[in-house]
Motif scaffolding. Structure first.
Motif, PDB file in Angstrom:
ATOM      1  N   ALA A  60      -3.204  -9.003   1.536  1.00  0.00           N
ATOM      2  CA  ALA A  60      -1.907  -7.900   1.826  1.00  0.00           C
ATOM      3  C   ALA A  60      -0.984  -7.757   0.559  1.00  0.00           C
ATOM      4  N   TYR A  61      -0.642  -8.877  -0.012  1.00  0.00           N
ATOM      5  CA  TYR A  61       0.252  -8.743  -1.420  1.00  0.00           C
ATOM      6  C   TYR A  61      -0.450  -7.910  -2.309  1.00  0.00           C
ATOM      7  N   HIS A  64      -0.985  -4.380  -1.698  1.00  0.00           N
ATOM      8  CA  HIS A  64       0.286  -3.566  -1.667  1.00  0.00           C
ATOM      9  C   HIS A  64       0.458  -3.231  -3.397  1.00  0.00           C
ATOM     10  N   THR A  67      -2.544  -0.855  -4.790  1.00  0.00           N
ATOM     11  CA  THR A  67      -2.379   0.354  -4.213  1.00  0.00           C
ATOM     12  C   THR A  67      -1.492   1.395  -4.734  1.00  0.00           C
ATOM     13  N   ARG A  68      -0.220   0.735  -5.142  1.00  0.00           N
ATOM     14  CA  ARG A  68       0.907   1.387  -6.047  1.00  0.00           C
ATOM     15  C   ARG A  68       0.294   1.825  -7.348  1.00  0.00           C
ATOM     16  N   VAL A 155       5.024  -9.230   2.096  1.00  0.00           N
ATOM     17  CA  VAL A 155       4.935  -7.688   1.763  1.00  0.00           C
ATOM     18  C   VAL A 155       6.134  -6.978   2.533  1.00  0.00           C
ATOM     19  N   ASN A 158       9.063  -0.660   1.720  1.00  0.00           N
ATOM     20  CA  ASN A 158       9.566  -0.098   0.481  1.00  0.00           C
ATOM     21  C   ASN A 158      10.939   0.294   0.980  1.00  0.00           C
TER      22      ASN A 158
END
Length: 161
Positions: A60-61, A64, A67-68, A155, A158
């Protein structure tokens, strides 16, 4: 970020606990990023590899973070949304498809036939430098996935804009 993750059993953040080893991994990542750029690999292709490997590993990290990074590099939300099923779409180029197949073969090397097929596909569209760079990108993100998964790096949402 604290030095341990919380949950049923607190985890040691191995990157914080062993900073020399982690910094060596970061230096490797920097060298691989340079290798990929020098080989002429597009940043989006590199991020697709990072993301696909992280999907397979369930990190997951790293999903994250990358993806950004992919969005910053100009990747579309459509392509990111279907990346897990890339074989069933027409939105990825021949080179991207070859890189994704090779990244999967690098991540799950037990299937020799699939690895041979992915390697042959990559040989057809990449130079030796490009092929080597794709493999190194996959190897490096696999290592970072293990650090984040075993440390249970969180995560968090935001912040609102």
């Amino acid at each position: 970020m604290s030095d341990t993750a919380t949950g049923p059993e607190p985890r040691v953040f191995v990157d914080k606990q062993s900073p020399k080893a982690y910094h060596a991994l970061v230096q490797t990542s920097d060298a691989v990023r340079t290798t990929a750029a020098d080989a002429g690999l597009d940043r989006i292709l590199v991020e697709l590899v990072n993301l696909r490997v992280s999907q397979i590993n369930g990190c997951a990290y790293c999903l994250h973070v990358h993806t950004r990074a992919a969005l910053r590099a100009g990747e579309t939300t459509q392509r990111l949304g279907v990346l897990a099923a890339w074989r069933d779409t027409e939105v990825f180029t021949e080179r991207e498809r070859a890189a994704l197949a090779l990244a999967e073969a690098t991540t799950t090397p037990a299937d020799g036939a699939a690895q041979d097929a992915a390697y042959a596909q990559a040989r057809a569209v990449f130079t030796d430098d490009e092929l080597s760079a794709v493999v190194w990108v996959a190897i490096t993100i696999n290592a970072f996935n293990r650090v984040s998964i075993l440390s249970k790096h969180p995560v968090r949402p935001n912040p609102a804009p």
